[in-house]
Design an enzyme around this catalytic site. Structure first.
Site, mmCIF file in Angstrom:
data_model
loop_
_atom_site.group_PDB
_atom_site.id
_atom_site.type_symbol
_atom_site.label_atom_id
_atom_site.label_comp_id
_atom_site.label_asym_id
_atom_site.label_seq_id
_atom_site.Cartn_x
_atom_site.Cartn_y
_atom_site.Cartn_z
ATOM 1 N N GLY B 39 -155.071 45.699 15.869
ATOM 2 C CA GLY B 39 -153.615 45.612 15.744
ATOM 3 C C GLY B 39 -153.254 45.289 14.308
ATOM 4 O O GLY B 39 -153.909 44.470 13.656
ATOM 5 N N LEU B 42 -147.429 42.274 12.265
ATOM 6 C CA LEU B 42 -147.331 41.132 11.360
ATOM 7 C C LEU B 42 -148.567 40.260 11.438
ATOM 8 O O LEU B 42 -149.145 39.882 10.424
ATOM 9 C CB LEU B 42 -146.102 40.300 11.706
ATOM 10 N N ALA B 43 -148.993 39.937 12.665
ATOM 11 C CA ALA B 43 -150.131 39.023 12.817
ATOM 12 C C ALA B 43 -151.425 39.687 12.359
ATOM 13 O O ALA B 43 -152.192 39.106 11.583
ATOM 14 C CB ALA B 43 -150.235 38.570 14.275
ATOM 15 N N ARG B 329 -131.213 33.176 24.321
ATOM 16 C CA ARG B 329 -131.265 34.517 24.893
ATOM 17 C C ARG B 329 -131.251 34.548 26.415
ATOM 18 O O ARG B 329 -130.590 35.393 27.014
ATOM 19 C CB ARG B 329 -132.541 35.199 24.412
ATOM 20 N N ARG B 434 -138.456 32.444 23.992
ATOM 21 C CA ARG B 434 -138.611 32.391 22.543
ATOM 22 C C ARG B 434 -137.251 32.356 21.866
ATOM 23 O O ARG B 434 -136.340 33.072 22.234
ATOM 24 C CB ARG B 434 -139.404 33.593 22.039
ATOM 25 N N LEU B 440 -141.284 36.777 14.355
ATOM 26 C CA LEU B 440 -141.809 37.148 13.046
ATOM 27 C C LEU B 440 -142.506 35.941 12.449
ATOM 28 O O LEU B 440 -143.580 36.038 11.857
ATOM 29 C CB LEU B 440 -140.669 37.617 12.138
#
Lengths: 251, 636, 223
Positions: B39, B42-43, B329, B434, B440
């Site tokens: 993958g 970002l990570a 959210r 979250r 991010l």
């Protein structure tokens, strides 16, 4: 509200890089005008699979116009007839009933066809590896607000950084040149103070790699700018030309 | 049994003292170790680049044609950090507290505190990399506020923050690829893990161009393969986002934590047809300047502009006066669904509510709104054909992010030694919900600033270079992957992978979405095996395995979603409380709000795979809260 | 030429030599306009120019060299560009406004080469004192007469105008290309540069084309 249309598609089919390829004609019937172009292709593909035929291969992922994976030349225009829009964001309401649509892959020596509408854009990664970065090691960065950046410069850098690496610029260029892609990256970094340190090496490295990958030369047609889904300006190419010359002169 | 290896000592000193104490790999020895990173979001990209910079040999894999396409790129809104540049009272502690509270007290204190602690370094790193964050006229960095927070701590790059951060990490990755310290393997899909003597020692991949299935060995494997929201078929994830890598790890022994924790994002463009392939999210930053409402009267089909102010119900402002349109959210999503379920929904399907920027347009002017949201307005118009400058947008919640993932300890290592899991693929930092602009943050925190330290603690005691694809375990895993691919191709039934996927997705959205009920979950648990059974009997995949075959790719991913879905529902059934984004209809306060049950459910549910067709085993990692007081979230 | 390796190097060589040629075209035009002053003025200018020899030989040699370098670099670029797209599109479409002149560059360039050869044979390498300089009134007018005899021929006149249209088209793209290729202006000035470039191209083509028209109209005076 929902309207449906019937279309005739001329789609480029090519089994692999070595295959010569040809156009095939498909009927796309009962297409809802609220569909995206890729959803229309999904529908066609589902029918092809059911008929035991191979579906049309096309790259796509985010389907919201940011990943840069999708793209095909639709009626002679990369990403189709709508300005500043990727293929996945093009919707069928742009087409009329009984339209004939020609769908071709990006065509360039630097982007060999993998299958059907899928091309190999790894040349862009190679160009990035040749200088598309600022060499700051993780952990060695100074406090973020140490160096102020003129707002206008940050905004112009962002304009250039908006590039999604889809390759439409290459597809649109009569010379299959990658100058807009490279110009955008050179501009993005070059406009920021932190990017100035490596500016000369960057532009030389990226341009050399671009040439080695088999792209054509820029002859200022500006078709790239017209095709860019993110509206990246050819002034990025001008900036790269300038930086290139000054890097050569400074050598 | 489950040891999270949380360091002792006061919360704010844990990470520092841990870094001071963990084992290190000698710089000269690092080049003897090989690390696989799967993958390149970002990570993954940040981890691969950071590991390579330290001297490790890195093999990085992604199924896209380029690492730059990973779905982190689609995140719009921003990234949180505790810089406190606006001088509005922010601090590491506040970011920690907001995140843990936003997660409804179902995440680990120590992990979340560390996340807040490293946030500032991430901004420094990204700015140095050339990420063009928004700036004020002074030239200094600008911030904005985001859902669930009362301070402005979100850094952003127009509506393309994820793109810019990913391109930063990607450019770092390409720099190392250019130097040869990272070997990139694009268009390579991970099909399985290889475990040797109980340790993760490699992976099996399929080259998507040629169909070649090959084995890769390493001293450690890092999974940064994102979330599984596509289990719902319709989600805001990229089309190819999938659960395969983590599910395969789970089947090889890694525990899956909190699989039922999924986040439903409140501001997405509503569904408009059966052919729909995905849902599009619009940054919830729109909620900063937008007001959410429905008509007060059921079935009011007038145009929104024709509905007078006193016949509109600004239900978020009415129910949560302190936070209004900026509630977290889960509240925003659930309330929208509730209004629609009461018949007050708008639009052709009735599954939408208005997000109205009219007042802000009047107050701030078109230019300011254009500068802030123009790309979102454009996106909205492209998809719906409607102009949001004239009529309010219509929005509806959509699956967006998954807080659940592989169980990891404080070092981000799963219970399977040598297997590290980063970003959305792990479960660690967001609890049951979250906070906006924290995905991010977590991806980059894990990749830049956590894994590069903690992986050394594991590798330091591993003799380097021992992994070898000649080991029988590699051959077996490769054979199994070849067999499985062949099995998918030879069914030759009548239904496409997408048909099965849609069927599964609808079932989960109905029974295991924002609100769940025991009977519904039990029904889903019965239906999933039936879909799975039909899949393996009636699937149709044209073409062969030795070529570029996108239907085959999809079939493999759907097959794993079908297995994973069972565990997800199983976990939802077990968690009888309402928490975060998960409203369990049996568990509610007298006013109908979500009722958390700390006495019975303050734990991480980590599931162990026990073999196909056998009941998974639940391991509970109790969540101890030393610093924060378990409060009922109150956004009123 | 060893230092000229990259595509940008080559472009910049084309642009720099192009600028030199543009300056020549403008200077040449200024000289040509003496035709409006009648035989004395025009021949006087020609004599003055000839008086600059042998220094002028040096300038002419430089001009030739620049011209050849311009041709060489362009030819390489064009060949590379053709190779860059081995399989073409079934359906072409231009979305960039005004790319007509840019797409015609190799063709207008080739037309200009052909014109220059013809032009030199027709007007430069002739015996000005000989019959070529004698107009219908029977008197010798030197270079002025050569020009009148040539451009007074309607076929020559039309060809000349066609060639000047090619020059104008070439320059309308060439001037802005020069500015773009050296990156002399930023985004906001680009549209203005394009307008100025197009305007100059048209102006130069018109000014040159006015000469055969004027010659045709005034030819009767020398009968």
């Amino acid at each position: 509200m929902a309207k449906t249309i019937n279309l005739t598609l001329h789609v480029w089919r090519q089994k692999g890089t070595q295959d010569k390829g040809r156009f095939e004609v498909y009927k796309a019937e009962g297409i809802d005008t609220d569909m995206s172009f890729l959803e229309m292709l999904d529908v066609v593909n589902e029918r092809l699979i059911k008929e035991g035929k191979e579906p049309v291969a096309f790259d796509h992922d985010c389907r919201e116009g940011i990943c840069g994976a999708c793209g095909a030349v639709v009626n002679g225009r990369p990403h189709g007839p709508m300005d500043k829009t990727t293929l996945c964001q093009l919707h069928m309401r742009r087409f009329k009933d009984n339209d004939t649509i020609t769908i071709e892959p990006w065509r360039a020596r630097g982007f060999p066809v993998v299958k059907d509408l899928v091309v190999d854009r790894s040349a862009f990664d190679q160009i990035m590896a040749a200088g598309g970065f600022i060499s700051v090691k993780t952990g060695s960065a100074p406090e973020a607000n140490t160096v102020p950046v003129r707002r206008q410069d940050a905004e112009t850098a962002m304009d250039a950084a908006a590039c999604i690496g889809c390759g439409a610029c290459v597809a649109a260029c009569p010379n299959a040149s990658a100058m807009l892609f490279v110009g955008a990256k050179v501009s993005h970094f070059g406009l920021l103070p932190q990017g100035r340190v490596e500016a000369k090496e960057r532009v030389r490295g990226m341009v050399a790699r671009m040439d080695a990958e088999g792209f054509g030369n820029c002859s200022n047609h500006y078709e790239c700018e017209a095709a860019c889904p993110k509206g990246i300006s050819v002034s990025t190419i001008a900036r790269m030309n300038r930086e290139y010359l000054s890097s050569e002169l400074a050598e | 049994m489950l040891d999270a290896k949380i360091p002792a000592g006061p919360l704010k000193d844990k990470w520092t003292s841990h870094k001071n104490k963990i084992r290190l790999v000698n710089p000269a020895n690092k080049r003897k170790y090989r690390v696989i990173v799967v993958g390149t979001g970002l990570a993954g990209a940040s981890a691969a680049a950071s590991l390579a910079e330290r001297g490790y040999n890195v093999d990085a894999f992604c199924f896209q044609d380029s690492p730059r396409r990973a779905h982190s790129i689609a995140a719009q809104g921003g990234i949180n950090a505790a810089k406190n540049y606006p001088n509005d009272g922010d601090s590491v502690y506040r970011l920690f507290y907001d995140t843990i509270k936003g997660g409804d007290f179902r995440s680990r204190e120590a992990n979340v505190y560390r996340l807040a602690e490293v946030s500032n370094g991430i901004i420094d790193q990204c700015v140095a990399q050339g990420v063009p964050f928004a700036r004020e006229y002074s030239g200094y960095l600008d911030n904005r506020s985001f859902g669930g927070a009362q301070v402005s701590r979100t850094f952003y790059a127009r509506g393309q923050t994820g793109q810019q951060l990913l391109l930063g990490a990607y450019s770092a990755l390409m720099k190392d690829a250019g130097k040869g310290t990272v070997t990139m393997h694009p268009r390579a899909e991970m099909l399985d893990h290889v475990v040797v003597d109980g340790k993760a020692k490699g992976i099996i991949t399929r080259c998507l161009l040629t169909g070649k299935i090959s084995a890769h060995a390493a001293d450690a494997v890092v999974l940064a393969t994102g979330g599984y929201a596509n289990v719902f078929y319709l989600s805001t994830n990229a089309k190819a986002s999938n659960v395969t890598a983590v599910w395969r790890a789970h089947k090889k022994g890694a525990f899956f934590a909190n699989p039922c924790y999924t986040q439903i994002h409140p501001t997405c463009i509503p569904v408009h047809g059966d052919y729909q392939s995905k849902l599009t999210l619009m940054s919830e930053s729109l909620r900063n300047d937008g007001r959410v409402w429905v008509p007060k009267n059921k079935g009011d089909s007038r145009r929104p502009s024709a509905i007078p102010e006193n016949e509109r119900d600004y239900f978020l402002e009415r129910k949560y006066p302190a936070f209004g349109n900026l509630v977290p959210r889960d509240l925003a999503s659930r309330n929208a669904k509730e209004q629609c379920d009461q018949g007050k929904g708008v639009g052709p399907t009735g599954h939408a509510v208005y997000l109205d920027l009219g007042e802000s347009l009047g107050r701030l002017g078109r230019d300011v709104i254009r500068e802030r949201y123009d790309n979102l307005f454009e996106m909205y118009e492209r998809i719906t054909g409607m102009d949001a400058y004239k009529e309010p947008m219509m929005i509806y919640p959509a699956p967006h992010y998954t807080m659940g993932g592989l169980w990891v300890d404080y070092n981000l290592m799963s219970n399977l030694p040598g297997l590290f899991v980063l970003g959305e693929a792990n479960f660690s930092d967001h609890g049951a919900n979250r906070l906006g602009a924290s995905a991010l943050l977590q991806g980059l925190a894990d990749g830049y600033f956590i894994l590069p330290y903690t992986i050394g603690d594991y590798l330091a005691v591993q003799p380097p270079g021992k992994a070898d694809t000649g080991h029988p375990a590699f051959g077996e895993a490769r054979e199994a992957a070849v067999r499985r691919t062949g099995d998918l191709l030879k069914i030759n039934g009548k239904k496409t992978p997408d048909e099965f996927h849609r069927e599964l997705g609808r079932l989960l959205w109905e029974k295991c979405g924002m609100s769940r009920r025991e009977d519904g979950l039990k029904e889903a648990l019965k239906k999933i095996p039936a879909i799975r059974e039909e899949f393996w009997r009636n699937l149709l995949v044209p073409g062969s395995g030795e070529e570029f075959n996108q239907t085959l790719e999809r079939a493999g991913r759907v097959a794993d979603f079908l297995e994973f879905a069972g565990l997800m529902v199983r976990d939802a059934l077990e968690r009888k409380e309402s928490c975060g984004g998960h409203f369990r209809e049996e568990s509610r306060t007298p006013e109908g709000e979500a009722l958390r049950d700390d006495a019975n459910f303050a734990y991480v549910a980590a599931w162990e795979f026990k073999g196909a067709g056998r009941e998974p085993v639940l391991h509970k990692e109790p969540l101890a809260f030393e610093e924060v007081h378990l409060a009922t979230r109150n956004y009123k | 030429m060893n230092r000229v390796k990259s595509s940008i190097d080559k472009k910049q060589v084309v642009a720099a030599t192009g600028l030199f040629l543009i300056l020549f075209v403008v200077a040449h035009l200024a000289g040509n306009l003496f035709i409006y002053g009648g035989p004395e003025a025009f021949n006087g200018y020609a004599r003055k120019l000839a008086g600059l020899r042998p220094g002028l030989y040096f300038v002419e040699a430089a001009l030739l060299a620049v011209f050849l370098v311009h041709l060489d670099a362009t030819a390489r670029l064009v060949l590379e560009n053709l190779r860059a797209r081995p399989v073409g599109y079934r359906q072409g479409h231009s979305a960039a406004g005004g790319s007509f002149a840019s797409r015609l560059m190799p063709w207008t360039g080739a037309a200009i080469v052909a014109f220059v050869i013809w032009h030199l044979r027709d007007l430069t390498f002739v015996d000005r004192a000989g019959p070529a300089g004698i107009l219908p009134d029977g008197r010798g007018y030197g270079l002025f007469g050569v020009v009148y005899n040539s451009l007074g021929n309607p076929v020559h006149g039309v060809l000349y105008i066609a060639a000047m249209l090619a020059v104008g088209t070439h320059l309308s793209h060439g001037i802005q290309s020069f500015i773009q290729t050296f990156g002399l202006v930023g985004e906001h000035r680009l549209p203005a540069v394009r307008r100025v470039s197009n305007g100059l191209g048209i102006l130069i083509a018109l000014a040159y084309s006015s000469i055969p028209v004027y010659v045709q109209l005034s030819f009767g005076a020398f009968k």
